[in-house]
Scaffold this active site. Sequence first.
Site, short mmCIF file in Angstrom:
data_model
loop_
_atom_site.label_atom_id
_atom_site.label_comp_id
_atom_site.label_asym_id
_atom_site.label_seq_id
_atom_site.Cartn_x
_atom_site.Cartn_y
_atom_site.Cartn_z
N ALA A 65 118.81 -71.39 -32.74
CA ALA A 65 118.83 -71.04 -34.16
C ALA A 65 119.22 -72.29 -34.94
O ALA A 65 119.86 -73.20 -34.39
CB ALA A 65 119.83 -69.93 -34.38
N GLY A 109 118.82 -69.42 -29.31
CA GLY A 109 117.75 -68.55 -29.80
C GLY A 109 116.39 -68.91 -29.23
O GLY A 109 115.51 -68.06 -29.12
N GLU A 112 116.26 -67.23 -25.99
CA GLU A 112 116.15 -65.79 -26.26
C GLU A 112 114.73 -65.43 -26.70
O GLU A 112 114.19 -64.39 -26.29
CB GLU A 112 117.17 -65.39 -27.33
CG GLU A 112 118.60 -65.56 -26.84
CD GLU A 112 119.62 -65.38 -27.95
OE1 GLU A 112 119.69 -66.25 -28.83
OE2 GLU A 112 120.34 -64.37 -27.92
N GLU A 132 125.56 -71.51 -27.04
CA GLU A 132 126.25 -71.07 -28.26
C GLU A 132 127.76 -71.21 -28.14
O GLU A 132 128.46 -71.43 -29.13
CB GLU A 132 125.90 -69.61 -28.58
CG GLU A 132 124.45 -69.39 -29.02
CD GLU A 132 123.50 -69.04 -27.90
OE1 GLU A 132 123.79 -69.34 -26.72
OE2 GLU A 132 122.45 -68.45 -28.21
N1 CO8 Z 1 119.66 -76.50 -35.35
C1 CO8 Z 1 119.40 -77.41 -36.30
N2 CO8 Z 1 119.01 -78.68 -36.04
C2 CO8 Z 1 118.87 -79.01 -34.74
C3 CO8 Z 1 119.13 -78.10 -33.70
C4 CO8 Z 1 119.53 -76.78 -34.05
N3 CO8 Z 1 119.76 -75.84 -33.13
N4 CO8 Z 1 118.92 -78.74 -32.51
C5 CO8 Z 1 118.54 -80.00 -32.82
N5 CO8 Z 1 118.51 -80.17 -34.16
C6 CO8 Z 1 118.18 -81.38 -34.91
C7 CO8 Z 1 119.31 -82.41 -34.82
O1 CO8 Z 1 120.31 -82.13 -35.78
C8 CO8 Z 1 118.54 -83.68 -35.11
O2 CO8 Z 1 118.32 -83.77 -36.49
P1 CO8 Z 1 118.69 -85.16 -37.28
O3 CO8 Z 1 117.76 -86.17 -36.66
O4 CO8 Z 1 118.37 -84.81 -38.69
O5 CO8 Z 1 120.11 -85.44 -36.98
C9 CO8 Z 1 117.18 -83.44 -34.45
O6 CO8 Z 1 117.06 -82.02 -34.30
C10 CO8 Z 1 117.06 -84.06 -33.07
O7 CO8 Z 1 118.16 -83.60 -32.28
P2 CO8 Z 1 119.12 -84.60 -31.46
O8 CO8 Z 1 119.22 -85.92 -32.14
O9 CO8 Z 1 120.40 -83.86 -31.21
O10 CO8 Z 1 118.25 -84.75 -30.12
P3 CO8 Z 1 118.77 -85.08 -28.66
O11 CO8 Z 1 117.57 -85.34 -27.86
O12 CO8 Z 1 119.84 -86.11 -28.70
O13 CO8 Z 1 119.49 -83.71 -28.15
C11 CO8 Z 1 119.63 -81.33 -27.82
C12 CO8 Z 1 118.71 -82.57 -27.95
C13 CO8 Z 1 120.44 -81.42 -26.53
C14 CO8 Z 1 118.72 -80.11 -27.76
C15 CO8 Z 1 120.57 -81.26 -29.04
O14 CO8 Z 1 119.80 -81.39 -30.22
C16 CO8 Z 1 121.34 -79.98 -29.14
O15 CO8 Z 1 122.31 -79.80 -28.42
N6 CO8 Z 1 120.94 -79.07 -30.05
C17 CO8 Z 1 121.65 -77.85 -30.32
C18 CO8 Z 1 121.44 -76.84 -29.21
C19 CO8 Z 1 122.22 -75.57 -29.50
O16 CO8 Z 1 123.43 -75.57 -29.60
N7 CO8 Z 1 121.51 -74.44 -29.65
C20 CO8 Z 1 122.10 -73.17 -29.94
C21 CO8 Z 1 122.12 -72.94 -31.43
S1 CO8 Z 1 122.98 -71.45 -31.90
C22 CO8 Z 1 121.90 -70.21 -31.54
O17 CO8 Z 1 120.80 -70.41 -31.09
C23 CO8 Z 1 122.37 -68.84 -31.85
C24 CO8 Z 1 121.39 -67.80 -31.41
C25 CO8 Z 1 121.67 -66.49 -32.06
C26 CO8 Z 1 120.73 -66.14 -33.15
C27 CO8 Z 1 119.32 -66.48 -32.82
C28 CO8 Z 1 118.43 -66.34 -33.99
C29 CO8 Z 1 117.09 -67.01 -33.79
#
Ligand code: CO8
Length: 258
Positions: A65, A109, A112, A132
Site C-alpha cells: 500500500a 498489499g 495480498e 507491515e
Molecule cells: N509506498 C509508497 N512509496 C513506495 C513504497 C510504498 N509501499 N515502496 C516503495 N516506494 C517508493 C520509494 O519511496 C521510492 O520513492 P522515492 O524515489 O520518491 O524515494 C521508490 O518507490 C523506490 O523505492 P526504494 O528507493 O525504496 O527502492 P529499493 O530498491 O531501495 O527498495 C523496497 C525496494 C525494498 C521494496 C523498498 O522500497 C520498501 O521496503 N518498500 C516498502 C515495502 C513495504 O513496507 N510495504 C508494505 C506497505 S504497508 C501495506 O502494504 C499495508 C497493507 C494493508 C492495506 C493494503 C491496501 C492495498
Amino acid sequence: MAYQTLIVEIEDNVALIRLNRPEALNALNSVLLGELADALKSADGNDKVRCVVITGSEKAFAAGADIKEMSSKTYVEMFGTNFFGTEPDSIGRTRKPIIAAVAGYALGGGCELAMMCDFIICADNAKFGQPEINLGIIAGIGGTQRLTRFVGKSKAMDMHLTGRFMDAAEAERSGLVSRVVPLAQLMPEAMAAAQKIAAKSQISVMAAKECVDRAYETTLNEGVLFERRLFHSMFATEDQKEGMAAFLEKREPQFRDK
Ligand code: CO8
C-alpha cells in the site's frame, strides 16, 4: 478507458492489466485500487475477455500500500472511510479467472493482491513479504488470513512477525505460487496459461473457480456437496456434450459457452 495508474490491453480473449506507478514501485494507492476494481469489473462484463492477467514491472509487482498516502491518516479517517475496504472486495467478486504474474517485489498489499488472484505464476526474481510489522501496522487486505491458508501457520507467522521476504523458490516450495519461471519467460508463460484457460468452456471454468474458492469458505462435506451439485449441472450444458463428443471423435472441442 484510459487509466492513470494502469495499462490495460485486450488480446486473444485475455485482458492484461499492468500496474503502472513505476515511480513508487507500483505502490497501491486509492486511485490505483479504484481503477483496478473498475478494470476488473469491465473485464468481467466484456464478452471478449475470458481470462485476466494482472502484472507489474520487472522490478515490482507492487511494493505494498502507498505509505505516503497512509502515513498521516487517523483512525477516524481510516475507519470512517472504510479505507481499502471496498475495492479489494470488488476484486474478489470477479467471476472470470485472474492470474497474477509476479516479478520483483510483491510486498504487503502487493502480496495480498497477488493472493486475491486465482493463482500466481512468478519470475525467479520474485520476493514476497508482509513487512507491515516494520511500519508499526499489520496487513489490512487479507494477508494474515490468506497467507496462512497458502503456506500454513508457522511460515505465515514467521513472515508477518519478522517481516522477512520469501524468494521464488521458497514461495513455490510452500505452495504460495503455482510455477516459477525465468524472468524473461514470465509474461509468455502467464499469457499462454491465460490463453489455455480462455479456450475452455467459460461455464466450466467459472464453475471450477467457484468450487475451489468454496474450499476456503466451508467444511469438506459441504464443499463436496457444492461441487457435486455444480458437477451435475454441467450436464445441462451444450459444452459438456461437445467436450465429450470431441474426445470420443478424437478432435478438438469447439466450446460455445452454452
Ligand atoms: N509506498 C509508497 N512509496 C513506495 C513504497 C510504498 N509501499 N515502496 C516503495 N516506494 C517508493 C520509494 O519511496 C521510492 O520513492 P522515492 O524515489 O520518491 O524515494 C521508490 O518507490 C523506490 O523505492 P526504494 O528507493 O525504496 O527502492 P529499493 O530498491 O531501495 O527498495 C523496497 C525496494 C525494498 C521494496 C523498498 O522500497 C520498501 O521496503 N518498500 C516498502 C515495502 C513495504 O513496507 N510495504 C508494505 C506497505 S504497508 C501495506 O502494504 C499495508 C497493507 C494493508 C492495506 C493494503 C491496501 C492495498
